[in-house]
Design a protein around this motif. Structure first.
Motif, PDB file in Angstrom:
ATOM      1  N   TYR A  26       0.805  -1.217   0.000  1.00  0.00           N
ATOM      2  CA  TYR A  26       0.000   0.000   0.000  1.00  0.00           C
ATOM      3  C   TYR A  26       0.841   1.273   0.000  1.00  0.00           C
ATOM      4  N   THR A  27       2.027   1.206   0.543  1.00  0.00           N
ATOM      5  CA  THR A  27       2.873   2.404   0.578  1.00  0.00           C
ATOM      6  C   THR A  27       3.835   2.465  -0.610  1.00  0.00           C
ATOM      7  N   ASP A  28       4.552   1.386  -0.876  1.00  0.00           N
ATOM      8  CA  ASP A  28       5.573   1.409  -1.922  1.00  0.00           C
ATOM      9  C   ASP A  28       4.986   1.300  -3.325  1.00  0.00           C
ATOM     10  N   THR A  29       3.874   0.597  -3.465  1.00  0.00           N
ATOM     11  CA  THR A  29       3.304   0.341  -4.792  1.00  0.00           C
ATOM     12  C   THR A  29       2.020   1.121  -5.041  1.00  0.00           C
ATOM     13  N   TRP A  30       1.084   1.076  -4.101  1.00  0.00           N
ATOM     14  CA  TRP A  30      -0.234   1.660  -4.337  1.00  0.00           C
ATOM     15  C   TRP A  30      -0.233   3.179  -4.206  1.00  0.00           C
ATOM     16  N   GLY A  31       0.654   3.737  -3.387  1.00  0.00           N
ATOM     17  CA  GLY A  31       0.782   5.187  -3.312  1.00  0.00           C
ATOM     18  C   GLY A  31       0.144   5.847  -2.117  1.00  0.00           C
ATOM     19  N   LEU A  32      -0.206   5.070  -1.091  1.00  0.00           N
ATOM     20  CA  LEU A  32      -0.679   5.671   0.154  1.00  0.00           C
ATOM     21  C   LEU A  32       0.512   6.001   1.050  1.00  0.00           C
ATOM     22  N   ARG A  33       0.259   6.803   2.064  1.00  0.00           N
ATOM     23  CA  ARG A  33       1.322   7.264   2.949  1.00  0.00           C
ATOM     24  C   ARG A  33       1.020   6.842   4.380  1.00  0.00           C
ATOM     25  N   THR A  34       2.024   6.280   5.053  1.00  0.00           N
ATOM     26  CA  THR A  34       1.854   5.911   6.454  1.00  0.00           C
ATOM     27  C   THR A  34       1.871   7.179   7.294  1.00  0.00           C
ATOM     28  N   GLU A  35       0.721   7.507   7.885  1.00  0.00           N
ATOM     29  CA  GLU A  35       0.599   8.711   8.699  1.00  0.00           C
ATOM     30  C   GLU A  35       0.808   8.415  10.180  1.00  0.00           C
ATOM     31  N   HIS A  36       0.339   7.255  10.623  1.00  0.00           N
ATOM     32  CA  HIS A  36       0.426   6.895  12.028  1.00  0.00           C
ATOM     33  C   HIS A  36       0.660   5.391  12.121  1.00  0.00           C
ATOM     34  N   THR A  37       1.381   4.959  13.117  1.00  0.00           N
ATOM     35  CA  THR A  37       1.564   3.541  13.376  1.00  0.00           C
ATOM     36  C   THR A  37       1.406   3.276  14.873  1.00  0.00           C
TER      37      THR A  37
END
Length: 312
Positions: A26-37
């Motif tokens: 989801y982050t490296d390929t799909w283009g979403l950004r990790t905002e919180h973990t």
């Protein structure tokens, strides 16, 4: 129009056994950004959206939809919906109160007619976001979520009665009957669609791109990354939106789309479309044919979270 308090779709939360692979996808390929973990949790935002996150991933033994989240305008609206649901015998998971997720807010959770967890909230802090620039092939926002239902007529009735959804269009098969209902809570053609399936599950989640060029660039980028494409690229008739469907590492179908139709709700009349007609499935005529293989992948695995609220 039914008394409608729901304003929009906020996010879809997924439990996945292959958390690390999903997060990378989801982050490296799909283009979403990790905002919180958090421990075993990742909150993934679409860069162009004011919502705190579009997808929440949770590490779990079983694959499931954790919840579907919708927004309302005020805390009072949250209370009204909770009161109405309770009076109608809908099973509440939590009473209205503070939310302990990114952005905070005020909300509650309940089970829909088939046992999916649904959240309604207000006063969630707006995320700092930006305008997606020309050529950027990353999602602007979460567009819509499609769910499979073993009793789609009852599911449609539930979302109409309790959440004020309205029917935009229906897909029909000449021998199998009505197969998909497109439901809206605002001027977008649909925020949720309900598909007839063998069991409740996620059919697909769709992400809006900036425009046709960005949609095609994104489709190409995901293809080059070796992700399995299920269907597309093409343009549907219902909703007039483009589509490219891919499988994430857990076997959930994810869609890139753009130009979803904005309708005049005061004058709109729902259509009944025969999706065996080629131009209904794909106006352009360039997508691979919709067949049993594509449909079976969209059925997904049976959801193991029905009437089982997520732990967070």
């Amino acid at each position: 129009m039914t008394d409608r308090l729901i304003t929009h779709l906020r996010h879809v939360d997924l439990a996945v056994p292959d958390f690390d692979a999903q997060l990378a996808f989801y982050t490296d390929t799909w283009g979403l950004r990790t905002e919180h973990t958090d421990s075993g949790l990742a909150f993934l935002a679409a860069e162009g959206s004011p919502e705190q996150y579009a997808v929440r991933l949770r590490r779990a033994a079983d694959k499931r939809i954790d919840l579907l989240a919708f927004g309302v305008a005020t805390r009072a609206d949250v209370d009204v919906i909770a009161e109405r649901l309770g009076a109608d015998g809908v099973r509440l998971i939590t009473e209205p109160g503070p939310l302990h997720t990114p952005g905070g807010g005020y909300g509650f959770r309940f089970f829909d007619n088939e046992g999916r967890t649904v959240e309604v909230s207000a006063d969630v802090a707006v995320r700092k976001h930006r305008t997606i620039e020309e050529g950027e092939s990353i999602p602007v926002r979460l567009s819509h979520v499609v769910i499979n239902s073993a009793d789609p007529e009852a599911t449609r009735a539930f979302y109409e009665k309790h959440l004020g959804f309205a029917l935009s269009d229906t897909l029909l098969h000449p021998h199998l009957g009505k197969m998909m209902w497109f439901m809206r809570v605002n001027a977008w053609h649909h925020s949720v669609a309900i598909a007839r399936g063998p069991h409740p599950s996620l059919h697909h989640a769709s992400f809006e791109m900036r425009g046709i060029d960005e949609y095609l660039r994104g489709t190409g980028r995901v293809l080059r990354a070796g992700v399995e494409k299920i269907w597309g690229p093409g343009r549907h008739t219902a909703g007039n939106n483009t589509f490219s469907y891919f499988l994430d590492p857990s076997g959930n179908t994810m869609e890139y789309t753009t130009e979803l139709e904005l309708i005049d709700e005061d004058t709109w009349h729902p259509h009944l479309y025969d999706f065996t007609q080629p131009e209904i499935a794909d106006q352009w005529g360039i997508a691979n044919q919709m067949n049993e293989f594509v449909a079976q992948r969209s059925f997904n695995d049976p959801d193991k979270g029905l009437y089982l609220a997520p732990p967070v």
